[in-house]
Design an enzyme around this catalytic site. Structure first.
Site, PDB file in Angstrom:
ATOM      1  N   GLU A   1       0.800  -1.216   0.000  1.00 16.22           N
ATOM      2  CA  GLU A   1       0.000   0.000   0.000  1.00 16.22           C
ATOM      3  C   GLU A   1       0.841   1.278   0.000  1.00 16.22           C
ATOM      4  O   GLU A   1       0.624   2.193  -0.768  1.00 16.22           O
ATOM      5  CB  GLU A   1      -0.933   0.015   1.221  1.00 16.22           C
TER       6      GLU A   1
ATOM      7  N   TYR B   1      -2.902   6.981   5.892  1.00 14.55           N
ATOM      8  CA  TYR B   1      -2.843   5.899   4.903  1.00 14.55           C
ATOM      9  C   TYR B   1      -2.752   4.547   5.599  1.00 14.55           C
ATOM     10  O   TYR B   1      -1.844   4.305   6.390  1.00 14.55           O
ATOM     11  CB  TYR B   1      -1.642   6.088   3.977  1.00 14.55           C
TER      12      TYR B   1
ATOM     13  N   ASP C   1       7.309   4.978  -5.890  1.00 18.58           N
ATOM     14  CA  ASP C   1       6.329   4.917  -6.962  1.00 18.58           C
ATOM     15  C   ASP C   1       6.081   6.355  -7.413  1.00 18.58           C
ATOM     16  O   ASP C   1       6.720   7.293  -6.906  1.00 18.58           O
ATOM     17  CB  ASP C   1       5.048   4.171  -6.536  1.00 18.58           C
ATOM     18  N   CYS C   2       5.184   6.570  -8.360  1.00 16.91           N
ATOM     19  CA  CYS C   2       5.071   7.910  -8.958  1.00 16.91           C
ATOM     20  C   CYS C   2       4.646   8.967  -7.949  1.00 16.91           C
ATOM     21  O   CYS C   2       5.255  10.033  -7.844  1.00 16.91           O
ATOM     22  CB  CYS C   2       4.131   7.880 -10.161  1.00 16.91           C
ATOM     23  N   SER C   3       3.612   8.679  -7.173  1.00 21.14           N
ATOM     24  CA  SER C   3       3.113   9.674  -6.222  1.00 21.14           C
ATOM     25  C   SER C   3       3.942   9.693  -4.941  1.00 21.14           C
ATOM     26  O   SER C   3       3.983  10.711  -4.234  1.00 21.14           O
ATOM     27  CB  SER C   3       1.643   9.415  -5.889  1.00 21.14           C
TER      28      SER C   3
ATOM     29  N   ASP D   1      -1.544   9.762  -2.743  1.00 19.83           N
ATOM     30  CA  ASP D   1      -1.809   9.197  -4.065  1.00 19.83           C
ATOM     31  C   ASP D   1      -2.070  10.264  -5.123  1.00 19.83           C
ATOM     32  O   ASP D   1      -2.622  11.341  -4.825  1.00 19.83           O
ATOM     33  CB  ASP D   1      -3.015   8.258  -4.008  1.00 19.83           C
TER      34      ASP D   1
ATOM     35  N   HIS E   1      -1.190   8.181 -12.814  1.00 25.03           N
ATOM     36  CA  HIS E   1       0.222   8.532 -12.831  1.00 25.03           C
ATOM     37  C   HIS E   1       0.394  10.029 -12.615  1.00 25.03           C
ATOM     38  O   HIS E   1      -0.482  10.833 -12.970  1.00 25.03           O
ATOM     39  CB  HIS E   1       0.859   8.121 -14.162  1.00 25.03           C
TER      40      HIS E   1
ATOM     41  N   HIS F   1       9.960  11.914 -13.377  1.00 24.33           N
ATOM     42  CA  HIS F   1       8.981  11.033 -12.731  1.00 24.33           C
ATOM     43  C   HIS F   1       9.600   9.679 -12.429  1.00 24.33           C
ATOM     44  O   HIS F   1      10.695   9.348 -12.900  1.00 24.33           O
ATOM     45  CB  HIS F   1       7.746  10.865 -13.619  1.00 24.33           C
TER      46      HIS F   1
END
Length: 340
Positions: free
Chosen positions: A92, A127, A243-245, A262, A297, A309
């Site tokens: 997660e 989260y 990850d991207c975020s 996110d 994304h 990114h």
């Protein structure tokens, strides 16, 4: 030495003292930094904790990420591209050493927690995800009045009291309350109780979060560039993989700007910007169905028609043209979070 010379020497000594140890940090933390007894709170007690969608769904190869201490470097280095892809939808988020978590549920040796300062539409508490209980510590002491150190190096060693024995390797953006500063060292309070030491060259110290300087867009891009070449990691928020975020929220968070965890929540904040209005530091979002569907994304505009990114498993943090077809056809909008 005559009287005037002694006065000048004394004044120089005071100036030097204030340069080495700003007010409130000369051998001790701020005036309000007295560990206070508080209701039990839970904190991450490993360098990087990985939160899972469900307990005990991990593989044997994930063991280095589930122990205390963890070895996130070994874990990420051991995975093939397909093994990294397997994490998609199963992990997660992550949380860093010293981050507060809210305990939501317990099941055997696992605990469901919410990372308090990672905002999400998934939970009002932060989260959520599962992690081994051994990776959290409960304390009855609060350090809310203390200055804090934020790790500015990609990774930084945390040392035991002798300043020689390395206790942990901390990630960029780890924050810990400051107890004292002396001779190139920062003494910090640690989650399980007691103190440890950081090298001053590896961290920045602020009296309070509002003291973090407002960044320029170029500052944000420069921070992002520290991680060029870092392999993508689903759910990652550390210098061992983003990850991207996780990449965008960490870069902004280091500069004192709190974004949701996110991309689908990040796009709901900030000021909308058209493509021809983009400035470095603005975030660009991409969605399924040629930009009209669900946001999946996020990237940061880097200037000169390029974006930086963390794209996907098998790729690394990179700078590419915003006209790259795979992304241009899914552009869903851009947002700005800092002042003009």
């Amino acid at each position: 030495m005559n009287h005037s010379s002694r006065m000048i020497s004394a004044c120089l000594a005071v100036v030097l003292l204030f340069m080495l140890f700003p007010p409130g940090l000369a051998g001790a933390a701020g005036a309000n930094c007295s560990p206070a007894k508080a209701a039990g709170k839970h904190y991450i007690n490993v360098a990087v904790a990985t939160l899972w969608k469900s307990p005990s769904i991990n593989r044997t190869l994930d063991r280095p990420s589930l122990t205390n201490p963890v070895d996130i470097g070994k874990w990420t280095a051991s995975m093939t591209v397909s093994q990294r892809r397997w994490l998609t939808g199963r992990t997660e988020t992550q949380a860093l050493y010293g981050q507060e978590v809210r305990l939501l549920q317990e099941k055997g040796s696992w605990a469901k927690v919410a990372v308090v300062d990672q905002t999400t539409a998934k939970s009002k508490y932060g989260y959520p995800g599962w992690l081994p209980k051994s990776q959290i510590a409960m304390t009855t002491s609060a350090y809310d009045g203390c200055p804090f150190a934020v790790v500015s190096a990609k990774t930084a060693a945390l040392y035991e009291q002798d300043k020689h024995t390395k206790a942990l390797e901390l990630s960029f953006n780890t924050r810990l309350p400051v107890a004292a500063r002396e001779n190139g060292w920062i003494k910090v309070y640690i989650p399980a109780g007691g103190t440890a030491w950081l090298r001053a060259q590896d961290a920045l110290v602020y009296e309070q979060a509002s003291d973090i300087p407002q960044p320029s867009g170029e500052d944000l891009v420069s921070t992002g560039k520290l991680f060029l070449g870092l392999p993508y990691l689903w759910a990652g928020i550390s210098a061992y993989g983003f990850d991207c975020s996780g990449f965008t929220s960490t870069v902004y968070g280091f500069h004192g700007i709190k974004l949701p965890r996110d991309a689908s929540d990040q796009i709901k904040q900030g000021s909308p910007m058209a493509l021809d209005e983009l400035k470095p530091g603005d975030l660009m979002f991409f969605a399924y169905n040629q930009g009209k569907g669900k946001v999946h994304h996020v990237a940061m505009y880097a200037g000169d028609g390029k974006m930086i990114h963390s794209p996907k498993a098998g790729k690394t943090v990179e700078i590419i043209s915003i006209k790259t077809p795979a992304y241009a056809q899914e552009f869903a909008g851009a947002r700005r979070y800092i002042g003009e």
